[in-house]
Design an enzyme around this catalytic site. Structure first.
Site, mmCIF file in Angstrom:
data_model
loop_
_atom_site.group_PDB
_atom_site.id
_atom_site.type_symbol
_atom_site.label_atom_id
_atom_site.label_comp_id
_atom_site.label_asym_id
_atom_site.label_seq_id
_atom_site.Cartn_x
_atom_site.Cartn_y
_atom_site.Cartn_z
ATOM 1 N N PRO A 80 1.159 -1.147 -0.138
ATOM 2 C CA PRO A 80 0.056 -0.224 -0.095
ATOM 3 C C PRO A 80 0.550 1.300 0.118
ATOM 4 C CG PRO A 80 -0.303 -1.559 1.698
ATOM 5 C CD PRO A 80 0.587 -1.944 1.380
ATOM 6 N N CYS A 81 0.381 2.140 -1.265
ATOM 7 C CA CYS A 81 0.773 4.094 -0.232
ATOM 8 C C CYS A 81 0.525 4.296 0.642
ATOM 9 C CB CYS A 81 0.245 4.236 -1.787
ATOM 10 S SG CYS A 81 1.777 6.252 -2.799
ATOM 11 N N GLN A 82 1.185 4.831 1.323
ATOM 12 C CA GLN A 82 1.440 5.537 2.889
ATOM 13 C C GLN A 82 2.098 5.826 2.762
ATOM 14 O OE1 GLN A 82 1.177 0.798 4.278
ATOM 15 N NE2 GLN A 82 -0.816 1.778 5.355
ATOM 16 N N TYR A 84 5.851 6.734 4.594
ATOM 17 C CA TYR A 84 7.048 5.665 5.045
ATOM 18 C C TYR A 84 7.462 5.856 6.235
ATOM 19 C CZ TYR A 84 4.865 3.257 1.227
ATOM 20 O OH TYR A 84 3.989 2.516 0.215
#
Length: 411
Positions: A80-82, A84
């Site tokens: 998932p794109c979060q 980081y």
């Protein structure tokens, strides 16, 4: 060579597995799929229906001890794109802790704790990963490269648009391959000129040939520990230093602007359409047509916020219906359902205008027909799966090129 064993994280409905097992040189021995926002685990149910429940995990990867994950040759996943960023560090051997719920750090934890680390990594994300977050362009990707480098991996990456290589959907994603220092590929990359690897010698350039734009390249080091990098990377809010292709080894980054080189067959939207067999429910009624035309059309109008503030709103028109003589636009997660939408695909047929069927959406991602068909799974949910999925053909080609490179270097 023997089959490479694979661990598939964030498995969805199995796009990585389909692509890799197409080559017959890979065998998935453990998989994990967990959707935190839904009570019923629809994607996991589809995965189990297609591949079996054995060695499939349906709990949050954060809650799976590394000891329960079998040793494997290759770890894959579209995570998932979060956010980081690094939250804190510990003074003990565990080292780094990212923010809870940020699943990149689960990958990092598995790689850190595995005594027998996977030799290869194949990871995928949206291409904006190279530019995020907006406050520190490129920081997130820098953290990933640095953390993998610290764990003994060399990385090569490329932003690949599937349609640039004859596939039926314009879908841009960044793919990055990791090679552990124990592998022949790591040693080959280490002894190669970085730009030559990116352009000719690498796995990705073999799978997806390119033209390089040599004057648009850069080389830099990712220095300091992860906390320092998280805090200090590109704080000037300039553009991201990461171009669409590159390599990183021992924290040294080489990145180059490239363009695709392809002259093979091309699959367009018309090639994947069901001819005459699409459900009548997909057709747009005369009553709803004006709503579709409005949403797809150009707009210059006054709008009002909930607070009563008025503002000028404008946007350009979308092609309506979609052109069928070229690859499709990117599938989105909201592709299903009858409600008019600016972004859903609409095609013109002899019977009238209609939305795309679940089978057609599967074909645009190069999945088998009815891969996501299962009792209790709605067409809207099937569309959601495809909006989240990758183009199987991209993984197929990368897997094939990786096997060939391993055979060549280990012969």
């Amino acid at each position: 060579m023997q089959q490479l064993t694979v661990c598939e994280l964030f498995a969805g409905v199995g796009g990585f597995r389909l692509g890799l097992e197409n080559t017959e040189k890979f065998r998935v021995i453990w998989s994990n799929q967990w959707e935190p926002s839904t009570k019923k685990q629809h994607a996991s149910l589809v995965y189990e229906a297609r591949f079996g429940a054995r060695n499939h995990s349906n709990v949050s990867i954060e809650d799976v001890p590394t000891s329960e994950i079998p040793d494997h040759d290759m770890l894959v996943g579209g995570f998932p794109c979060q956010d980081y960023s690094v939250a804190t560090t510990l003074k003990n051997s565990k080292g780094l802790i990212g923010k809870k719920g940020v699943l990149w750090w689960s990958i990092h934890r598995i790689l850190s704790e595995k005594i027998n680390k996977p030799k290869y990594l194949l990871l995928e994300n949206v291409d904006r990963l190279l530019k995020s977050p907006s406050s520190q362009r490129g920081r997130d990707f820098a953290l990933m490269l640095k953390s993998l480098s610290d764990l003994g991996y060399a990385i090569e990456w490329r932003v690949i648009n599937a349609a640039d290589y004859g596939m039926p959907q314009r879908r841009r994603r960044v793919f990055f391959l990791g090679y552990h220092k124990s592998t022949a590929i790591y040693q080959a990359l280490k002894s190669s000129n970085a730009n030559n690897w990116i352009e000719k010698k690498g796995v990705l350039s073999s799978a997806f040939p390119i033209n390089t734009i040599a004057q648009n390249s850069s080389h830099f080091n990712l220095e300091g520990d992860l906390v320092t990098l998280s805090d200090s990377f590109n704080t000037t809010k300039g553009i991201s230093p990461f171009l669409n292709s590159g390599v990183c080894i021992n924290g040294e980054v080489s990145t180059v602007k490239t363009s695709p080189s392809y002259d093979g067959d091309i699959t367009v939207l018309s090639n994947i359409l069901e001819n005459g067999s699409a459900s009548s429910e997909l057709f747009i009624s005369e009553e709803d047509l004006p709503k579709w035309e409005y949403l797809k059309g150009a707009k210059k109008e006054m709008r009002k916020t909930k607070e009563g503030f008025e503002y000028n709103y404008s946007e350009g028109s979308m092609v309506f219906p979609d052109a069928v003589n070229q690859p499709s636009r990117t599938i989105i997660t909201g592709e299903g359902g009858k409600s008019p939408s600016r972004f859903k695909h609409v095609v013109s047929t002899k019977k009238g205008l209609r939305r795309l069927s679940p089978i057609e959406l599967e074909r645009l991602n190069m999945f088998p027909d009815d891969h996501t068909k299962l009792e209790g799974i709605s067409d809207a949910k099937r569309a959601f799966f495809m909006g989240n999925a990758l183009v199987v053909g991209v993984v197929d080609k990368i897997g094939d090129a990786l096997v060939k490179k391993i055979k060549k270097l280990e012969a």
